[in-house]
Each structure stands twice: as structure tokens, then as C-alpha cells.
Design a protein around this motif. Structure first.
Motif, PDB file in Angstrom:
ATOM      1  N   LEU A  32       0.816  -1.216   0.000  1.00 18.86           N
ATOM      2  CA  LEU A  32       0.000   0.000   0.000  1.00 18.86           C
ATOM      3  C   LEU A  32       0.854   1.273   0.000  1.00 18.86           C
ATOM      4  O   LEU A  32       0.408   2.316  -0.470  1.00 18.86           O
ATOM      5  N   LEU A  69       1.527   1.685  -3.590  1.00 15.49           N
ATOM      6  CA  LEU A  69       0.355   2.217  -4.281  1.00 15.49           C
ATOM      7  C   LEU A  69       0.248   3.724  -4.081  1.00 15.49           C
ATOM      8  O   LEU A  69      -0.041   4.464  -5.025  1.00 15.49           O
ATOM      9  N   ARG A  70       0.485   4.191  -2.876  1.00 16.02           N
ATOM     10  CA  ARG A  70       0.457   5.636  -2.614  1.00 16.02           C
ATOM     11  C   ARG A  70       1.525   6.353  -3.438  1.00 16.02           C
ATOM     12  O   ARG A  70       1.278   7.417  -4.001  1.00 16.02           O
ATOM     13  N   VAL A  72      -1.313  -7.909  -2.998  1.00 18.03           N
ATOM     14  CA  VAL A  72      -2.058  -7.112  -2.028  1.00 18.03           C
ATOM     15  C   VAL A  72      -3.412  -7.724  -1.674  1.00 18.03           C
ATOM     16  O   VAL A  72      -3.977  -7.430  -0.618  1.00 18.03           O
ATOM     17  N   SER A 115      -5.383   7.994  -2.762  1.00 21.71           N
ATOM     18  CA  SER A 115      -4.723   6.835  -2.151  1.00 21.71           C
ATOM     19  C   SER A 115      -5.564   6.281  -1.004  1.00 21.71           C
ATOM     20  O   SER A 115      -5.699   5.060  -0.851  1.00 21.71           O
ATOM     21  N   ASP A 116      -6.124   7.174  -0.178  1.00 23.07           N
ATOM     22  CA  ASP A 116      -6.986   6.725   0.916  1.00 23.07           C
ATOM     23  C   ASP A 116      -8.176   5.932   0.361  1.00 23.07           C
ATOM     24  O   ASP A 116      -8.575   4.904   0.933  1.00 23.07           O
ATOM     25  N   CYS A 136      -6.943   2.493  -0.888  1.00 24.09           N
ATOM     26  CA  CYS A 136      -6.574   1.605   0.219  1.00 24.09           C
ATOM     27  C   CYS A 136      -7.804   1.106   0.964  1.00 24.09           C
ATOM     28  O   CYS A 136      -7.860  -0.067   1.369  1.00 24.09           O
ATOM     29  N   LEU A 193      -9.355  -1.592  -1.229  1.00 28.18           N
ATOM     30  CA  LEU A 193      -8.595  -2.841  -1.240  1.00 28.18           C
ATOM     31  C   LEU A 193      -8.723  -3.590   0.084  1.00 28.18           C
ATOM     32  O   LEU A 193      -8.686  -4.821   0.117  1.00 28.18           O
ATOM     33  N   SER A 194      -8.888  -2.865   1.176  1.00 28.97           N
ATOM     34  CA  SER A 194      -9.020  -3.531   2.475  1.00 28.97           C
ATOM     35  C   SER A 194     -10.306  -4.337   2.550  1.00 28.97           C
ATOM     36  O   SER A 194     -10.361  -5.364   3.237  1.00 28.97           O
ATOM     37  N   ASN A 228     -10.132  -7.673  -0.067  1.00 29.64           N
ATOM     38  CA  ASN A 228      -9.254  -8.803   0.238  1.00 29.64           C
ATOM     39  C   ASN A 228      -9.982  -9.864   1.050  1.00 29.64           C
ATOM     40  O   ASN A 228      -9.581 -10.226   2.156  1.00 29.64           O
TER      41      ASN A 228
END
Length: 216
Positions: A97, A100-101, A152, A197-198, A201, A204-205, A208
Motif C-alpha cells: 500500500l 500504491l500511494r 495485495v 490513495s486513501d 486503500c 482494497l481492504s 481482500n
């Protein structure tokens, strides 16, 4: 009526000597200047040759027409973006992550730094959007994102990883284009990149996780 042939977008020859390499570099630099000041509609080989300080005949030794020059500029941009993508996402010394940022920040900064030429190249896109190089660049970028998603999103299914890769790629491309249409300072770019980015992320959280099958 016979179909109209498309203009060649391939360079006539590749420079072999330092002098030839310098000439091609001067032509491409002049092309960027003409493109950013005149736009795609007024972009001509004559204007490029004049800006580069060379004859049109010398220009034609390497580029048969304006489409070939524009295609070379676009190809260089594709390669630059692909190197950026691979270089950041494949740096396993940093957590996924964090990478990614870094990618979002670098991508938005690049979009804003080169907004003028990117916009002009978009206007000329019909000349080369179906070229093999375009498909190769797209495929390479998607492979890099899919490999990143396997890292990820280890618990997600392949379809979910593919969806995440496509969503992030499309969002970066479309939002980056829209955001860079207005002049931005570094603080604005950084704040916007942090917000994107936030968002990525957070998505993606939640992605998963193995997808549960609905009861039939």
C-alpha cells in the motif's frame, strides 16, 4: 471505392551515429514545443522543422509525416508511464500500500507536469490508437497491476483482483486527465493524491476477502 490507406506512422530509419541521434532529439524537442503551443490541429512537419532549425528534407529522413512524429512522442510517453508503473509496483522493499500511494502521487504529478502535451496527443489519438504499441503498453500495464493485486489481495479471487486492477487503472487515467486540465501547485497535487490513495486503500481492504456464494 477502395478504402483510404492510413498514413504510415513508422519512422523511416533509426539514427546510427551521434550526429543523427542529436538531430532526431532536436526534432522531437521541437515537436513538443510546437505541439504545446500550436496544438494538434496546427501541428505540421514544416513548423517542426523550422523550430528545430533543420530542413524539411532532413526531417523526412527519419519521419515520413506528422503522424510518425506524433506517434513517436506518444510511444515515448507510453514507455515512460510503463517504466513508472513497473518501477514503483515491483519495488518489494516497501509494503504494497506504500507503493500504491507512491504510484498515485507520481502519476498525478506526471499528468500535471505534462498536461499540455498529453492533451494535444489525445487530440491526435485517432492516428495511432489501434497501433500494436498501444495494445502492448496497455497489456504491460495491466499485467503489472494484476501481479500487484495478487500480492495485495492474496485472499481474493482472480475475478475480484482483475476488477480491482481495472478499477484503479481506469480511475487513475480518467481522474488524472480531468484533474490535470486545471493548473495545479504541488500542495494541491499532494492533497489530491493522498485522498485518492486513501480511497484505493479503503477499497482494497474490503476487497481482500473470498467472495461468498449466494445461497441458491
Amino acid at each position: 471505392m477502395a478504402p483510404r490507406r492510413k498514413a504510415s506512422i513508422s519512422a523511416r530509419k533509426q539514427p546510427q551515429q551521434a550526429r543523427s541521434t542529436d538531430l532526431v532529439a532536436a526534432i522531437l524537442e521541437a515537436a513538443v514545443q510546437v505541439l504545446t503551443t500550436e496544438g494538434a490541429q496546427r501541428f505540421t512537419t514544416a513548423r517542426v522543422a523550422e523550430k528545430a532549425g533543420v530542413s524539411v528534407g532532413s526531417l523526412y529522413q527519419y519521419f515520413p509525416n506528422k503522424a510518425a512524429i506524433l506517434f513517436r512522442l506518444q510511444s515515448d510517453e507510453w514507455q515512460q508511464t510503463t517504466r513508472l508503473l513497473h518501477g514503483i509496483l515491483e519495488d518489494t522493499s516497501r509494503p504494497p500500500l506504500v507503493r500504491l500511494r507512491a504510484l498515485v502521487h507520481a502519476f498525478l504529478q506526471s499528468e500535471c507536469d505534462e498536461a499540455a502535451i498529453r492533451g494535444a496527443l489525445d487530440d491526435a489519438a485517432p492516428l495511432y490508437r489501434d497501433a500494436p504499441e498501444a495494445r502492448q503498453a496497455t497489456a504491460s500495464g495491466r499485467r503489472a497491476l494484476l501481479a500487484f493485486m495478487r500480492e495485495v489481495l492474496p485472499d481474493a479471487g482472480e475475478a475480484d483482483r482483475a476488477r480491482a486492477a481495472d478499477l484503479i487503472k481506469a480511475t487513475l487515467s480518467q481522474v488524472g486527465k480531468h484533474f490535470s486540465e486545471t493548473p495545479r501547485n504541488r500542495a494541491e497535487i499532494s492533497a489530491y493524491a493522498d485522498a485518492m490513495s486513501d480511497m484505493f486503500c479503503a477499497y482494497l481492504s474490503t476487497a481482500n476477502k473470498p467472495r461468498r456464494r449466494k445461497a441458491g
